[in-house]
Motif scaffolding. Structure first.
Motif, PDB file in Angstrom:
ATOM      1  N   PRO A 131     -15.642  12.769  42.611  1.00  0.00           N
ATOM      2  CA  PRO A 131     -16.432  13.534  41.633  1.00  0.00           C
ATOM      3  C   PRO A 131     -15.895  14.898  41.232  1.00  0.00           C
ATOM      4  O   PRO A 131     -16.661  15.760  40.812  1.00  0.00           O
ATOM      5  N   SER A 132     -14.588  15.108  41.338  1.00  0.00           N
ATOM      6  CA  SER A 132     -14.006  16.346  40.813  1.00  0.00           C
ATOM      7  C   SER A 132     -12.638  16.016  40.227  1.00  0.00           C
ATOM      8  O   SER A 132     -12.062  14.967  40.526  1.00  0.00           O
TER       9      SER A 132
ATOM     10  N   VAL B  44      -8.998   1.692  34.600  1.00  0.00           N
ATOM     11  CA  VAL B  44      -9.564   2.695  35.508  1.00  0.00           C
ATOM     12  C   VAL B  44     -11.051   2.365  35.648  1.00  0.00           C
ATOM     13  O   VAL B  44     -11.802   2.493  34.686  1.00  0.00           O
ATOM     14  N   PRO B  45     -11.482   1.924  36.825  1.00  0.00           N
ATOM     15  CA  PRO B  45     -12.901   1.590  37.013  1.00  0.00           C
ATOM     16  C   PRO B  45     -13.798   2.789  36.748  1.00  0.00           C
ATOM     17  O   PRO B  45     -13.526   3.902  37.205  1.00  0.00           O
ATOM     18  N   THR B  46     -14.872   2.569  36.029  1.00  0.00           N
ATOM     19  CA  THR B  46     -15.812   3.634  35.685  1.00  0.00           C
ATOM     20  C   THR B  46     -16.354   4.320  36.934  1.00  0.00           C
ATOM     21  O   THR B  46     -16.554   5.530  36.937  1.00  0.00           O
ATOM     22  N   LEU B  47     -16.571   3.578  37.997  1.00  0.00           N
ATOM     23  CA  LEU B  47     -17.148   4.157  39.213  1.00  0.00           C
ATOM     24  C   LEU B  47     -16.247   5.167  39.915  1.00  0.00           C
ATOM     25  O   LEU B  47     -16.709   5.905  40.776  1.00  0.00           O
ATOM     26  N   LEU B  48     -14.985   5.234  39.540  1.00  0.00           N
ATOM     27  CA  LEU B  48     -14.098   6.213  40.185  1.00  0.00           C
ATOM     28  C   LEU B  48     -14.595   7.641  39.991  1.00  0.00           C
ATOM     29  O   LEU B  48     -14.406   8.485  40.855  1.00  0.00           O
ATOM     30  N   ALA B  49     -15.245   7.911  38.874  1.00  0.00           N
ATOM     31  CA  ALA B  49     -15.747   9.259  38.628  1.00  0.00           C
ATOM     32  C   ALA B  49     -16.884   9.616  39.592  1.00  0.00           C
ATOM     33  O   ALA B  49     -17.144  10.793  39.825  1.00  0.00           O
ATOM     34  N   TRP B  50     -17.539   8.628  40.168  1.00  0.00           N
ATOM     35  CA  TRP B  50     -18.574   8.885  41.172  1.00  0.00           C
ATOM     36  C   TRP B  50     -17.950   8.941  42.565  1.00  0.00           C
ATOM     37  O   TRP B  50     -18.370   9.718  43.403  1.00  0.00           O
ATOM     38  N   GLN B  51     -16.957   8.121  42.804  1.00  0.00           N
ATOM     39  CA  GLN B  51     -16.290   8.109  44.105  1.00  0.00           C
ATOM     40  C   GLN B  51     -15.427   9.349  44.304  1.00  0.00           C
ATOM     41  O   GLN B  51     -15.245   9.804  45.436  1.00  0.00           O
TER      42      GLN B  51
ATOM     43  N   GLU C 103     -26.133  11.986  46.516  1.00  0.00           N
ATOM     44  CA  GLU C 103     -26.286  13.025  45.501  1.00  0.00           C
ATOM     45  C   GLU C 103     -25.740  12.537  44.177  1.00  0.00           C
ATOM     46  O   GLU C 103     -24.665  11.962  44.114  1.00  0.00           O
ATOM     47  N   GLU C 104     -26.487  12.718  43.102  1.00  0.00           N
ATOM     48  CA  GLU C 104     -26.064  12.350  41.760  1.00  0.00           C
ATOM     49  C   GLU C 104     -25.014  13.355  41.313  1.00  0.00           C
ATOM     50  O   GLU C 104     -25.283  14.553  41.251  1.00  0.00           O
ATOM     51  N   PRO C 105     -23.765  12.900  41.017  1.00  0.00           N
ATOM     52  CA  PRO C 105     -22.709  13.846  40.679  1.00  0.00           C
ATOM     53  C   PRO C 105     -22.728  14.332  39.232  1.00  0.00           C
ATOM     54  O   PRO C 105     -21.930  15.169  38.858  1.00  0.00           O
ATOM     55  N   PHE C 106     -23.632  13.806  38.413  1.00  0.00           N
ATOM     56  CA  PHE C 106     -23.629  14.163  37.001  1.00  0.00           C
ATOM     57  C   PHE C 106     -25.021  14.559  36.538  1.00  0.00           C
ATOM     58  O   PHE C 106     -26.024  14.087  37.052  1.00  0.00           O
ATOM     59  N   ARG C 107     -25.046  15.384  35.524  1.00  0.00           N
ATOM     60  CA  ARG C 107     -26.326  15.742  34.892  1.00  0.00           C
ATOM     61  C   ARG C 107     -26.806  14.561  34.080  1.00  0.00           C
ATOM     62  O   ARG C 107     -26.028  13.779  33.583  1.00  0.00           O
ATOM     63  N   ARG C 108     -28.075  14.473  33.927  1.00  0.00           N
ATOM     64  CA  ARG C 108     -28.655  13.380  33.111  1.00  0.00           C
ATOM     65  C   ARG C 108     -28.952  13.862  31.733  1.00  0.00           C
ATOM     66  O   ARG C 108     -29.154  14.923  31.418  1.00  0.00           O
TER      67      ARG C 108
ATOM     68  N   ASP D  68     -12.916  24.733  36.628  1.00  0.00           N
ATOM     69  CA  ASP D  68     -12.455  24.765  38.020  1.00  0.00           C
ATOM     70  C   ASP D  68     -12.308  23.320  38.500  1.00  0.00           C
ATOM     71  O   ASP D  68     -13.308  22.625  38.661  1.00  0.00           O
ATOM     72  N   PRO D  69     -11.089  22.854  38.730  1.00  0.00           N
ATOM     73  CA  PRO D  69     -10.874  21.458  39.088  1.00  0.00           C
ATOM     74  C   PRO D  69     -11.429  21.060  40.450  1.00  0.00           C
ATOM     75  O   PRO D  69     -11.509  19.875  40.759  1.00  0.00           O
ATOM     76  N   ALA D  70     -11.862  22.014  41.250  1.00  0.00           N
ATOM     77  CA  ALA D  70     -12.438  21.703  42.555  1.00  0.00           C
ATOM     78  C   ALA D  70     -13.947  21.445  42.469  1.00  0.00           C
ATOM     79  O   ALA D  70     -14.526  20.858  43.376  1.00  0.00           O
ATOM     80  N   LEU D  71     -14.577  21.882  41.377  1.00  0.00           N
ATOM     81  CA  LEU D  71     -16.023  21.704  41.228  1.00  0.00           C
ATOM     82  C   LEU D  71     -16.371  20.272  40.847  1.00  0.00           C
ATOM     83  O   LEU D  71     -15.587  19.597  40.167  1.00  0.00           O
TER      84      LEU D  71
END
Length: 105
Positions: A70-71, A61-68, A100-105, A31-34
């Motif tokens: 997050p879907s 592509v800056p790595t931090l974009l996936a946190w900024q 909120e941490e957007p990723f599992r550890r 689901d691309p919205a999650l």
């Protein structure tokens, strides 16, 4: 505007396939919205995803974009149109609220 919409759709489809591959999931179940974390992507996986995006897009592509962004939907929209997180992510957290941490550890 159509070029932008088509570009977002194409990048969104690529991201769905890439996330599905990295999480061993059927692309139809992505689901691309999650948030990426809800899709099973780890912090390391997100960093690897941005590296793959660099190759796919032919630009840094800056790595931090996936946190900024997050879907899949917010990330694709930003990369193609330049949409900012405030417009895509909804209301900002209350002052002093932990991020909120957007990723599992």
């Amino acid at each position: 505007m159509t070029d932008s919409v088509d570009g977002v759709s194409e990048l969104r489809a690529w991201l769905i396939e890439e996330v599905a591959r990295r999480t061993a999931t059927d692309p139809r179940r992505v689901d691309p919205a999650l948030p990426f974390s809800a899709l099973g992507l780890t912090s390391r996986g997100a960093a690897e995803l941005t590296g793959a995006l660099e190759v796919h897009m032919g630009r840094p592509v800056p790595t931090l974009l996936a946190w900024q962004y997050p879907s899949i939907d917010t990330l694709a929209r930003h990369l193609v149109t330049g949409a900012h997180p405030a417009a895509a992510a909804g209301p900002a957290p209350a002052a002093g609220a932990p991020a909120e941490e957007p990723f599992r550890r």
